[in-house]
Design a protein around this motif. Structure first.
Motif, PDB file in Angstrom:
ATOM      1  N   LYS A   1       6.143  13.056  -2.733  1.00 27.67           N
ATOM      2  CA  LYS A   1       7.307  13.366  -1.889  1.00 27.67           C
ATOM      3  C   LYS A   1       8.602  12.920  -2.564  1.00 27.67           C
ATOM      4  CE  LYS A   1       8.997  14.887   2.047  1.00 27.67           C
ATOM      5  NZ  LYS A   1      10.424  14.718   1.715  1.00 27.67           N
ATOM      6  N   ALA A   2       8.583  11.760  -3.210  1.00 27.01           N
ATOM      7  CA  ALA A   2       9.783  11.294  -3.908  1.00 27.01           C
ATOM      8  C   ALA A   2      10.115  12.211  -5.087  1.00 27.01           C
ATOM      9  CB  ALA A   2       9.573   9.857  -4.398  1.00 27.01           C
ATOM     10  N   ILE A   3       9.084  12.644  -5.826  1.00 27.62           N
ATOM     11  CA  ILE A   3       9.315  13.566  -6.943  1.00 27.62           C
ATOM     12  C   ILE A   3       9.865  14.889  -6.418  1.00 27.62           C
ATOM     13  CG2 ILE A   3       8.194  14.833  -8.807  1.00 27.62           C
ATOM     14  CD1 ILE A   3       6.159  12.546  -8.994  1.00 27.62           C
ATOM     15  N   HIS A   4       9.310  15.356  -5.301  1.00 21.11           N
ATOM     16  CA  HIS A   4       9.759  16.613  -4.695  1.00 21.11           C
ATOM     17  C   HIS A   4      11.258  16.566  -4.371  1.00 21.11           C
ATOM     18  CE1 HIS A   4      10.585  19.201  -1.171  1.00 21.11           C
ATOM     19  NE2 HIS A   4       9.709  20.033  -1.699  1.00 21.11           N
ATOM     20  N   ASP A   5      11.701  15.467  -3.776  1.00 18.71           N
ATOM     21  CA  ASP A   5      13.104  15.354  -3.391  1.00 18.71           C
ATOM     22  C   ASP A   5      14.028  15.341  -4.610  1.00 18.71           C
ATOM     23  OD1 ASP A   5      12.253  15.254  -0.783  1.00 18.71           O
ATOM     24  OD2 ASP A   5      12.328  13.064  -0.646  1.00 18.71           O
ATOM     25  N   GLN A   6      13.584  14.723  -5.700  1.00 20.47           N
ATOM     26  CA  GLN A   6      14.419  14.668  -6.902  1.00 20.47           C
ATOM     27  C   GLN A   6      14.441  16.005  -7.642  1.00 20.47           C
ATOM     28  OE1 GLN A   6      16.462  12.090  -7.938  1.00 20.47           O
ATOM     29  NE2 GLN A   6      15.960  11.444  -5.854  1.00 20.47           N
TER      30      GLN A   6
ATOM     31  N   VAL B   1       9.399   4.623  -6.754  1.00 18.86           N
ATOM     32  CA  VAL B   1       8.432   4.377  -5.681  1.00 18.86           C
ATOM     33  C   VAL B   1       7.562   3.175  -6.013  1.00 18.86           C
ATOM     34  CG1 VAL B   1       6.451   5.336  -4.444  1.00 18.86           C
ATOM     35  CG2 VAL B   1       8.414   6.786  -4.951  1.00 18.86           C
ATOM     36  N   LEU B   2       7.137   3.087  -7.271  1.00 21.08           N
ATOM     37  CA  LEU B   2       6.291   1.956  -7.670  1.00 21.08           C
ATOM     38  C   LEU B   2       7.035   0.631  -7.515  1.00 21.08           C
ATOM     39  CD1 LEU B   2       4.555   3.435 -10.852  1.00 21.08           C
ATOM     40  CD2 LEU B   2       3.631   3.251  -8.534  1.00 21.08           C
ATOM     41  N   GLU B   3       8.291   0.600  -7.919  1.00 15.85           N
ATOM     42  CA  GLU B   3       9.076  -0.624  -7.777  1.00 15.85           C
ATOM     43  C   GLU B   3       9.219  -1.017  -6.311  1.00 15.85           C
ATOM     44  OE1 GLU B   3      12.715   0.275  -9.753  1.00 15.85           O
ATOM     45  OE2 GLU B   3      12.048  -0.571 -11.669  1.00 15.85           O
ATOM     46  N   GLU B   4       9.440  -0.024  -5.452  1.00 12.09           N
ATOM     47  CA  GLU B   4       9.596  -0.306  -4.028  1.00 12.09           C
ATOM     48  C   GLU B   4       8.324  -0.865  -3.410  1.00 12.09           C
ATOM     49  OE1 GLU B   4      10.796   3.407  -2.431  1.00 12.09           O
ATOM     50  OE2 GLU B   4      12.896   3.264  -3.122  1.00 12.09           O
ATOM     51  N   HIS B   5       7.182  -0.592  -4.014  1.00 11.64           N
ATOM     52  CA  HIS B   5       5.909  -1.065  -3.467  1.00 11.64           C
ATOM     53  C   HIS B   5       5.328  -2.226  -4.272  1.00 11.64           C
ATOM     54  CE1 HIS B   5       6.250   2.826  -1.433  1.00 11.64           C
ATOM     55  NE2 HIS B   5       5.391   2.355  -0.545  1.00 11.64           N
TER      56      HIS B   5
ATOM     57  N   HIS C   1       9.198  11.113 -13.847  1.00 15.20           N
ATOM     58  CA  HIS C   1       8.912   9.705 -14.140  1.00 15.20           C
ATOM     59  C   HIS C   1       9.871   8.774 -13.417  1.00 15.20           C
ATOM     60  CE1 HIS C   1       6.649  10.740 -18.141  1.00 15.20           C
ATOM     61  NE2 HIS C   1       5.971  11.049 -17.051  1.00 15.20           N
ATOM     62  N   ASN C   2      11.155   9.117 -13.380  1.00 12.50           N
ATOM     63  CA  ASN C   2      12.127   8.253 -12.704  1.00 12.50           C
ATOM     64  C   ASN C   2      11.829   8.122 -11.215  1.00 12.50           C
ATOM     65  OD1 ASN C   2      13.501   7.831 -15.101  1.00 12.50           O
ATOM     66  ND2 ASN C   2      14.988   9.478 -14.736  1.00 12.50           N
TER      67      ASN C   2
ATOM     68  N   GLY D   1       0.794  -1.216   0.000  1.00 13.15           N
ATOM     69  CA  GLY D   1       0.000   0.000   0.000  1.00 13.15           C
ATOM     70  C   GLY D   1       0.840   1.286   0.000  1.00 13.15           C
ATOM     71  N   PHE D   2       0.416   2.261  -0.788  1.00 15.51           N
ATOM     72  CA  PHE D   2       1.053   3.587  -0.783  1.00 15.51           C
ATOM     73  C   PHE D   2      -0.011   4.612  -1.175  1.00 15.51           C
ATOM     74  CE2 PHE D   2       1.386   2.108  -5.133  1.00 15.51           C
ATOM     75  CZ  PHE D   2       1.155   3.250  -5.894  1.00 15.51           C
ATOM     76  N   ARG D   3       0.325   5.857  -0.974  1.00 10.73           N
ATOM     77  CA  ARG D   3      -0.605   6.944  -1.290  1.00 10.73           C
ATOM     78  C   ARG D   3       0.022   7.892  -2.317  1.00 10.73           C
ATOM     79  NH1 ARG D   3      -3.768   8.941   4.182  1.00 10.73           N
ATOM     80  NH2 ARG D   3      -4.597   6.892   4.769  1.00 10.73           N
ATOM     81  N   SER D   4      -0.802   8.760  -2.840  1.00 11.60           N
ATOM     82  CA  SER D   4      -0.300   9.737  -3.812  1.00 11.60           C
ATOM     83  C   SER D   4       0.812  10.578  -3.210  1.00 11.60           C
ATOM     84  CB  SER D   4      -1.441  10.653  -4.278  1.00 11.60           C
ATOM     85  OG  SER D   4      -2.458   9.918  -4.908  1.00 11.60           O
TER      86      SER D   4
END
Length: 541
Positions: free
Chosen positions: A290-295, A506-510, A500-501, A282-285
């Motif tokens: 947050k991952a996109i923000h950091d990159q 994130v998708l791979e991690e989940h 996209h990266n 499970g994950f949320r938007s």
């Protein structure tokens, strides 16, 4: 919000407060979505200038001060790429300079005009008639007006020399003839000095330096100075509203303050588990955002030392829809709002849950302020999950430079005439900054400064476009400037790929199968290289 290096656009807009050109010039600076108007004036028709009509600087400075600092004012739209408080402070400084001038002119008008009212009315009537003739279509009309003025002057001298009255009445009649002329000379000295000061500030701002705006009225000297305290609080409110993370979407006008949307790319695929028979973690938007923000924070870093991106401004935005024809915007209030900012926990809630139907939406934005504030590029990213579909949308907005009207420097008043003997040659001479008509206009307006609505009724005023922001109403399209257009188009590809990266990671991690997402991302990476911007919000492709 924004980055450093915003001086060019800020100073260009601030210079409008010191200008002495015709008020109607600003109507040419309006863009296709936002229109200013001139309201009021007993003779506001084209080609006929009322003696009470303000010039551009007078009308602009007062309109901006009233709109941004007035009691009970409506909400403002953020002005990206500039510092609105600086512009407003220059408007306050310009109004203060003109107020000091008008106070002196009021004394001159009372002493040399009102006390000798019959003479003042005669001279004003002659000037008004001459002004009306000068604005006519025929060139001879201006010469007739000048001859009329000379004739009245000669008649006044004759009456002065051969006046049949003696005593107090005789001296008063002589004063009626002479004192308005003396007052005109005194008014000319005051007006010329102020005009030189205003033009010097105008030129200095556009030269890149410029003296700072002096606003002593915004510094309370003691607790009892309520007017100064209100002004100080008004400037603080202006700055706080500029930093708000709530923006407004107005249909084809785009997001107000950011410019129109010129492109959009969507990645939408089904969420399937990477391993058959297992469930997705499970994950949320918000996790993806947050991952996109950091990159995106690392965009200025690259493998090659080529300069590349400047440090971007990465922020979470709440976008509120208002409609294309909205006459005003209203900022949200409540316990989740502090200093015009939506609190972090509410931002996360909107991001995760408010993705369908009515209400505000969350966008992650990366913004570049370039060309000394003349170009603002904003890329917005939204992440939504509906049923088993994840959608990542990247949209580009570009706010172009301010209209060239605001970047024109003051030019000397000159007149070119043929020489008397060598008629095939011409000579150019410099005229005073303030001519006779302008002196009369300033002297007549000055006593009415105590009640501006009277001046608005008699001479008209500038009505600013709504919803109002100091930048977007007078912004040009960046596509008219090749390098600015290139900068906007080049921004899209790296932002899209970083987005996209980060999302795929994130998708791979989940435990999500990213095959279809990767294929779609590769297709979009090719599509984003289309060199032609579009009007994405009109949906006419």
């Amino acid at each position: 919000m924004g980055a450093a290096g915003q001086t060019a656009a800020t100073q260009a807009l601030a210079s409008a407060a010191y200008r002495d050109s015709d008020l109607t010039e600003i109507l040419k600076a309006d863009n296709e979505w936002h229109k200013s108007t001139i309201k009021g004036g007993s003779r506001a028709k084209a080609g006929r200038r009322n003696i009470f009509t303000p010039n551009l600087g007078e009308a602009f400075a007062r309109a901006v001060q009233t709109r941004t600092l007035g009691a009970g004012r409506a909400a403002l739209v953020q002005s990206f790429g500039i510092e609105p408080q600086t512009v407003v402070e220059h408007c306050l400084a310009a109004n203060r300079i003109r107020k000091e001038r008008d106070q002196k002119l009021t004394v001159v008008t009372l002493l040399f005009g009102v006390l000798f009212l019959p003479g003042l009315l005669v001279w004003l009537g002659v000037f008004a008639l001459r002004r009306g003739l000068s604005s006519g279509a025929r060139r001879s009309a201006g010469a007739i007006g000048t001859l009329l003025l000379i004739a009245v002057g000669v008649l006044g001298v004759v009456c002065l020399l051969f006046l049949p009255f003696d005593g107090v009445l005789g001296w008063y009649i002589r004063g009626v003839i002479v004192m308005p002329v003396i007052g005109w000379y005194a008014a000319k000295r005051v007006s010329e000095a102020t005009a030189q000061d205003l033009r010097a500030r105008w030129d200095a701002l556009l030269a890149g330096g410029g003296v700072g705006a002096k606003v002593p009225d915004a510094v309370p000297g003691h607790p009892g100075e309520s007017a100064r305290e209100e002004l100080r609080q008004g400037l603080q409110k202006l700055t706080a509203e500029q930093r708000s993370n709530v923006v407004f979407y107005a249909g084809p006008k785009g997001i107000l303050g950011m410019g129109t949307r010129w492109g959009g790319w969507q990645l939408a695929e089904q969420l399937d588990p990477a391993e058959p028979g297992k469930e997705i973690h499970g994950f949320r938007s918000w996790d993806v955002v947050k991952a996109i923000h950091d990159q995106l924070k690392l965009l200025e870093r690259g493998p090659l030392n080529t300069g590349g991106f400047p440090t971007p401004s990465v922020n979470h935005w709440i976008v509120s829809p208002v409609g294309e024809g909205a006459g005003e915007v209203k900022r949200p209030e409540g316990q989740d709002i502090e200093a015009f900012q939506v609190k972090p926990h509410e931002i996360q809630r909107i991001c995760n849950h408010q993705q369908f139907g009515s209400g505000d939406r969350h966008y992650l934005g990366v913004q570049f302020t370039l060309w000394d504030g003349q170009l603002v590029i904003t890329m917005l990213i939204s992440v939504t999950v509906l049923h088993e579909t994840l959608r990542i949308e990247v949209t580009g907005y570009a706010l172009g430079p301010v209209h060239p009207l605001f970047t024109t420097k003051p030019a000397a008043n000159t007149v070119t005439t043929p020489k008397t003997v060598k008629f095939w040659e011409t000579s150019t001479r410099t005229l005073p900054l303030v001519n006779n008509d302008e002196i009369v206009r300033l002297a007549v307006r000055a006593p009415l400064l105590w009640y501006p609505p009277v001046l608005d009724h008699l001479g008209g005023k500038l009505v600013l476009p709504e919803p109002f922001g100091l930048r977007h109403a007078w912004a040009e399209q960046p596509w008219l400037h090749r390098f600015m257009a290139d900068d906007a188009l080049r921004t899209a590809t790296p932002v899209l790929r970083v987005t996209h990266n980060a999302a795929l990671r994130v998708l791979e991690e989940h435990g999500v199968d990213v095959t279809s997402f990767g294929n779609r991302a590769g297709f979009l990476s090719g599509q984003v290289q289309d060199p032609n911007p579009s009007k994405a919000d009109t949906y006419n492709a």
